[in-house]
Design an enzyme around this catalytic site. Structure first.
Site, PDB file in Angstrom:
ATOM      1  N   GLU A  54      45.029  37.126  47.182  1.00  0.00           N
ATOM      2  CA  GLU A  54      46.463  37.389  47.138  1.00  0.00           C
ATOM      3  C   GLU A  54      46.733  38.503  48.139  1.00  0.00           C
ATOM      4  O   GLU A  54      46.186  39.600  48.017  1.00  0.00           O
ATOM      5  CB  GLU A  54      46.913  37.891  45.771  1.00  0.00           C
ATOM      6  CG  GLU A  54      46.844  36.916  44.639  1.00  0.00           C
ATOM      7  CD  GLU A  54      47.341  37.568  43.350  1.00  0.00           C
ATOM      8  OE1 GLU A  54      48.035  38.605  43.429  1.00  0.00           O
ATOM      9  OE2 GLU A  54      47.017  37.059  42.282  1.00  0.00           O
ATOM     10  N   ASP A  65      55.397  47.133  40.536  1.00  0.00           N
ATOM     11  CA  ASP A  65      54.082  47.605  40.937  1.00  0.00           C
ATOM     12  C   ASP A  65      53.812  48.986  40.359  1.00  0.00           C
ATOM     13  O   ASP A  65      54.708  49.817  40.229  1.00  0.00           O
ATOM     14  CB  ASP A  65      53.973  47.671  42.459  1.00  0.00           C
ATOM     15  CG  ASP A  65      54.010  46.297  43.098  1.00  0.00           C
ATOM     16  OD1 ASP A  65      53.437  45.373  42.501  1.00  0.00           O
ATOM     17  OD2 ASP A  65      54.611  46.155  44.179  1.00  0.00           O
TER      18      ASP A  65
END
Length: 277
Positions: A54, A65
């Site tokens: 990824e 995040d």
């Protein structure tokens, strides 16, 4: 899930499942600490046991995040990251290693770039598809059409808070795998992977999921083995990014090798085999 006949991601995961273990999926942000090093690190991860990559596209408002990835992506942006660098990274990684590469991005950059243009450029670069953490299935028609036309995988997230209907919808339109978020909240390595992950995977299986990977909170080989006891893949992000930040390419590669030991330990379990996953 939708037809996976041409999905390199699904094939990579299925091959690992057939071998009796499961897949190791590794995340890195493009452009951290610089573009060339991020490409070298991605290659090193594959060379040390990562099955699917990824590559995250840095974004100015990374609300999902954790602090490690936020810091890395902000540095990449400060260093001049542009969206085209994501396609460049995919192209260069694919030229050096034979592993499927997914891009992971918030949806707004795709819209700004142009959905069809994004799909075409990703396919041309050799990318396998896209993970879209903030795109819900109910609002994904543009991406469904573009990814179908370009032959790209689309990975949607499933959370413990999702209703069965939402899980079913995510399973129906995902291609490659369904991304099971093991904990509520932002990303980041944790000492204990949330036990809600197992229940979530069971629920996804119950609504027809054939390939499920678990992410958020995984940082050790032991956790990889635990996850692969009931899921098809274990996704590691923050721990790899932190290793890169602290010790460079070699440190990230060493961690990948240790994490890959978790997949081999899974294959040595007495109950290991396709039916165990």
């Amino acid at each position: 899930m939708t037809d996976t006949a041409t999905s390199s991601v699904e094939k990579a995961i299925a091959d690992r499942r057939a071998a009796g273990s499961g897949a190791l999926v590794g995340y890195l942000p493009v452009g951290f600490p610089d573009l060339g090093t991020s490409i070298d690190t991605a290659v090193a991860l594959v060379e040390n046991g990562v099955d699917v990559l990824e590559l995250g596209l840095p974004y100015s408002d990374p609300v999902m995040d954790g602090p490690v990835i936020q810091a890395a992506t902000q540095q990449a942006i400060s260093n001049g990251f542009r969206l085209r660098h994501g396609f460049e990274a995919v192209r260069e990684v694919r030229a050096r290693v034979d592993a499927p590469v997914l891009l992971m991005t918030y949806w707004n950059p795709v819209l700004q770039y142009g959905v069809d243009r994004f799909a075409d450029d990703l396919a041309e670069a050799g990318g396998a598809g896209l993970i879209t953490p903030d795109l819900i299935p109910d609002e994904a028609d543009l991406w469904l059409a573009a990814s179908d036309r370009a032959g790209l995988d689309r990975v949607f997230l499933a959370a413990p808070s999702s209703s069965d209907d939402r899980l079913r919808h995510a399973v129906e339109i995902s291609r490659g795998f369904v991304y099971a978020v093991s904990t509520m909240g932002i990303t980041g390595a944790r000492s204990d992977v949330d036990k809600a992950a197992r229940l979530l995977v069971d629920r996804l299986r119950g609504v027809g999921a054939e390939s499920v990977c678990v992410g958020i909170g995984i940082s050790t080989a032991e956790q990889v083995t635990e996850i692969l006891g009931y899921a098809d893949g274990a996704i590691v992000g923050s721990a790899l990014v932190n290793a890169l930040a602290q010790g460079g390419v070699s440190a990230a590669a060493e961690l990948a090798a240790r994490l890959a030991e978790g997949t081999r330990a899974a294959s040595r379990r007495p109950d290991a085999g396709p039916s165990a996953l």
